[in-house]
Write an enzyme that holds these catalytic residues in place. Sequence first.
Site, short mmCIF file in Angstrom:
data_model
loop_
_atom_site.label_atom_id
_atom_site.label_comp_id
_atom_site.label_asym_id
_atom_site.label_seq_id
_atom_site.Cartn_x
_atom_site.Cartn_y
_atom_site.Cartn_z
N ASN A 395 0.84 -1.20 0.00
CA ASN A 395 0.00 0.00 0.00
C ASN A 395 0.88 1.25 0.00
O ASN A 395 0.78 2.12 0.88
CB ASN A 395 -0.94 -0.01 1.21
CG ASN A 395 -2.19 0.80 0.95
OD1 ASN A 395 -2.32 1.49 -0.06
ND2 ASN A 395 -3.13 0.75 1.88
N HIS A 426 -8.51 3.77 8.19
CA HIS A 426 -8.97 2.48 7.69
C HIS A 426 -10.42 2.19 8.06
O HIS A 426 -11.13 1.54 7.30
CB HIS A 426 -8.07 1.35 8.19
CG HIS A 426 -6.87 1.11 7.34
ND1 HIS A 426 -5.68 1.78 7.52
CD2 HIS A 426 -6.66 0.29 6.27
CE1 HIS A 426 -4.80 1.38 6.62
NE2 HIS A 426 -5.36 0.47 5.85
#
Length: 572
Positions: A395, A426
């Site tokens: 990521n 998140h």
Amino acid sequence: MEPATWACALANRTVTSWFIVGSEPPAGRDAGAVSFPGLCRKMLCKVLCKALCKVLCKVLCKVLCKVLCKVLCKVLSKVNFVVCQLFALLAAVWFRTYLHSSKTSSFIRHVVATLLGLYLAVFCFGWYALHFLVQSGVSYCIMIIIGMEHMHKYCFVFALGYLVVCQITRVYIFDYGQYSADFSGPMMIMTQKITSLAYEIHDGMFRKDEDLTPSQRDLAVRRMPSLLEYLSYNCNFMGILAGPLCSYKDYITFIEGRSHHVTRSGEDGREAPPCGGAEPSPNAAVVQKLVVCGLSLLVHLTVSNAFPVEYNIDAHFQATASWPTKVLYLYVSLLAARPKYYFAWTLADAINNAAGFGFRGYDRHGEARWDLISNLRIQQIERSTSFKMFLDNWNIQTALWLKRVCYERTTWNPTVQTFVLSAIWHGVYPGYYLTFLTGVLMTLAARAMRNNFRHYFLKSPQRKLLYDVVTWAATQVAVSYTVVPFVLLSIKPSFAFYSSWSYCLHIAGLLVLLFLPVKKTQRGQDPHEHRRLSRSKKFDENSWGQNSFPTTTNNVCNQGPAQAARHPSGTE
């Protein structure tokens, strides 16, 4: 009493007794004859059965419809996502072929990219796509109304707060624990873009150049974007569904067709071989990434279901499996959980490349590099020999965002604050917070171990090989141990897993931090002294003791050779 009156009274009493009490008709009555009370009972039963069946059918149909709708929504949401991404891939090829910067104006390219992106959002998420416009629109108003000195803070608080509110409503009101495509996913990418642009505008229009780091100076935006440019950056069809994040300057350079005209350097810092000024073709890179997508999808559909992460907390497995079996299954189950991310991120990268976005420059062999906004490096992930190396290649664009908006700008314990911000971004599942809090401990402990022991193993190739093998195994187990709550989501199964392992890695990490010396970073020094050290040859921006997040900037190809040479190639 007259006989007629007596007969009527007797008949009334008899009928009443038959109907209410249910007594049998008098002896001698024809058994085949239908009595009035029997007819009433039969009609009453028929009516009651009909009403009961109607109610039961209605309830069952309602329950079945609800279950089927839920299942279909999950399936269709995933199908919608894949279909929209495939459509975006075809649209990207069309965009590069017929709306090339040499054939049309930047205005048309902005308009088409924005309208296609909004269409995909509405098709995939319905009216929930309005959240994208609300978040982007209010943030743009904040940029216009609030002064340059503080607008980046207000944009950050609003964009992240709006994202958290949407995540709370989705998780705790609509669909807890489901990984189906949801509108908060694209909002996570949009939050990154909004906050990144706000900080880049603040750096370019308020702060002095001498107060900026080299990467901040290079990404700084010197003028306020127009509304069309802003919406195109946030809502373009190439990245509205799955990203990845890109810098505003890189996106505008692509739209204006200047990506291959800027001065670039090779991956080793030297000037790249001349290419005659021709625009490189992304076809080979796109095909290669689509092959990776196909393989990742195949592995996900065949292997991932065979090794569920939830089996790590199965009572029978915990009671009967040996420690080597537990460790091996933990690694394999988390390894099998990664291909779905490989598929989604690689497909998103291929879409951008197909449109002509993502050109980074040329390598030492003169080959075009299309990894400007790539989100992962699969080989480096699977061969990681340190926690940092794993984070540097997983990521990537999110790690860059965390570094630029948090790690570089905070003065107190940047590692902890960065992991907390990552958890908030998140989502609101408790497992996310357990993962990232554990990640703080693992990162600090791994940093201390590396600083204290690595130099002993660099004296010979054999020792270095032994060090690499041991650290690879330790890294894979530590990463798997850390991210189990991220997959399990809920607090109870997460603690059940850690309890089954007796919190051994938590305890080991704490012991390492207690008994091993930890090198101090340069965070507490004067800014001018810090800049002097950053220009020194002895200062390594990517050293383990300085940063646990990737320092690769998106437009490394626009930088000078000396700076470009410092950017990692994916290995340590």
